[in-house]
Design an enzyme around this catalytic site. Structure first.
Site, PDB file in Angstrom:
ATOM      1  N   HIS A   1      18.929 -91.512  68.868  1.00 24.89           N
ATOM      2  CA  HIS A   1      17.942 -92.493  68.414  1.00 24.89           C
ATOM      3  C   HIS A   1      16.556 -92.060  68.875  1.00 24.89           C
ATOM      4  O   HIS A   1      15.895 -92.743  69.655  1.00 24.89           O
ATOM      5  CB  HIS A   1      18.282 -93.878  68.944  1.00 24.89           C
TER       6      HIS A   1
ATOM      7  N   HIS B   1      24.561-103.971  60.271  1.00 22.77           N
ATOM      8  CA  HIS B   1      23.395-104.476  60.994  1.00 22.77           C
ATOM      9  C   HIS B   1      22.116-103.931  60.392  1.00 22.77           C
ATOM     10  O   HIS B   1      22.093-102.858  59.801  1.00 22.77           O
ATOM     11  CB  HIS B   1      23.469-104.163  62.496  1.00 22.77           C
TER      12      HIS B   1
ATOM     13  N   HIS C   1      28.003 -98.841  68.875  1.00 20.94           N
ATOM     14  CA  HIS C   1      27.347 -98.360  70.104  1.00 20.94           C
ATOM     15  C   HIS C   1      26.078 -99.168  70.410  1.00 20.94           C
ATOM     16  O   HIS C   1      25.065 -98.607  70.839  1.00 20.94           O
ATOM     17  CB  HIS C   1      27.091 -96.853  70.040  1.00 20.94           C
TER      18      HIS C   1
ATOM     19  N   GLU D   1      25.149 -95.943  59.637  1.00 16.44           N
ATOM     20  CA  GLU D   1      25.796 -95.260  60.779  1.00 16.44           C
ATOM     21  C   GLU D   1      27.301 -95.102  60.567  1.00 16.44           C
ATOM     22  O   GLU D   1      27.928 -94.227  61.158  1.00 16.44           O
ATOM     23  CB  GLU D   1      25.547 -96.031  62.077  1.00 16.44           C
TER      24      GLU D   1
HETATM   25 FE   LIG Z   1      22.731 -96.548  66.535  1.00 20.52          FE
END
Ligand SMILES: [Fe+2]
Length: 316
Positions: A59, A193, A12, A240
């Site tokens: 977030h 990431h 996302h 995540e």
């Molecule tokens: Fe995220």
């Protein structure tokens, strides 16, 4: 009876949303990313789910660090896009499904998974970017959505195993809903990431591809990955990926991998995507086999609980 027909996982990455909003999808850098979702949009247009459950993480848009629920289920009638610092994304307001959401909350909580019930919530790129990737950019989203926000931003996030088991509880909840609904569940986030610190920009394609392989073939192996391994191998934000296991847990053990896409990078993130269909009852209008008989696991667990209570009370 409602049933989950398929699961979708997708990164996302916020920059994907910005590329859509700024009409950059045809630029070579972004075309590489978006071209990987063309087949997926076709698949979704054919699947025509009645409801989507979207597992994502907030977030710091809806929840500040003052309150960080581990699992928060959106039970509202609608969820507007959040202002993430440059105004809300120009995407439709997400329409909820309060009746099914309330049913899931009741079923899952009585099944001993404590959810936070959220009756007012804005949704950020964690939810809206995968919606764009699978549904395109329509004036209205084609189906109601039940958001499930998972804490993966503040230690401790839930374990991979806990997420997988929550997926199973969600499936039991959906399958005990009387209305005939076809449900697709999304797992979002990842893949590898890291956005800050000395390892910023870390991408581990080998880990990501093995994760995708095992998501299809051996998800239980993924449930044994500890937080530190996710962070070491997939970067701080790679955690995540535990959210993908909620999606996988909600599916049958035996599923069919319909489609997969992986590319690096988008912004500083590895983009992964997979579509998994339950073999039984995936086709529109086909009756689910589970609709004909009770779910065995539920009864086994109920029996185990009764046995446990009897042991505590000294009877057996
Ligand atoms: Fe995220």
């Amino acid at each position: 009876m409602a049933r989950i027909i398929a699961g979708v996982a997708s990164s996302h990455v916020p920059a994907i949303g910005a590329a859509i909003d700024n009409k950059q999808t045809e630029e070579p850098y972004w075309k590489r990313v978006f071209s990987g979702f063309e087949k997926s949009k076709e698949w979704m247009a054919n699947a025509k789910p009645d409801v989507a459950i979207v597992v994502y993480n907030d977030h710091a848009s809806a929840f500040s660090v003052e309150i960080v629920p581990t699992f928060a289920l959106g039970c509202a009638a609608e969820f507007p896009p959040a202002d993430e610092g440059w105004g809300p994304r120009p995407v439709p307001v997400v329409q909820g499904h309060p009746e099914l959401a309330a049913h899931i909350a009741q079923s899952v909580i009585l099944d001993e998974f404590d959810l936070t019930i959220v009756n007012k919530m804005e949704v950020d790129h964690g939810l809206t970017v995968p919606m764009n990737l699978l549904f395109g950019s329509p004036k209205q989203w084609p189906c109601p959505v039940i958001p499930l926000a998972v804490n993966v931003v503040l230690y401790p996030p839930p374990t991979a195993h806990r997420c997988y088991m929550l997926g199973k509880a969600i499936r039991r909840a959906v399958e005990s809903y009387p209305q005939d609904l076809r449900v697709v569940i999304f797992g979002t986030g990842g893949m590898s990431h890291q956005i800050s610190g000395p390892r910023a920009g870390l991408i581990n394609s080998k880990f990501d591809k093995a994760f995708l392989d095992n998501l299809t073939k051996d998800p239980k192996k993924l449930t044994r990955i500890p937080h530190l391994e996710f962070m070491r191998e997939a970067g701080a934000e790679g955690i995540e990926m535990v959210m993908w296991l909620i999606m996988r847990g909600a599916l049958d053990d035996d599923i069919e991998e319909i489609y997969r896409f992986y590319t690096v990078p988008a912004s500083n993130t590895a983009v992964g995507h997979i579509i998994l269909e339950n073999k039984r009852g995936a086709a529109k209008g086909k009756k689910s086999a589970a609709g004909k008989k009770p779910v065995a696991g539920k009864h086994k667990r109920a029996a185990a609980r009764a046995n446990h209570r009897n042991v505590r009370r000294g009877k057996r």
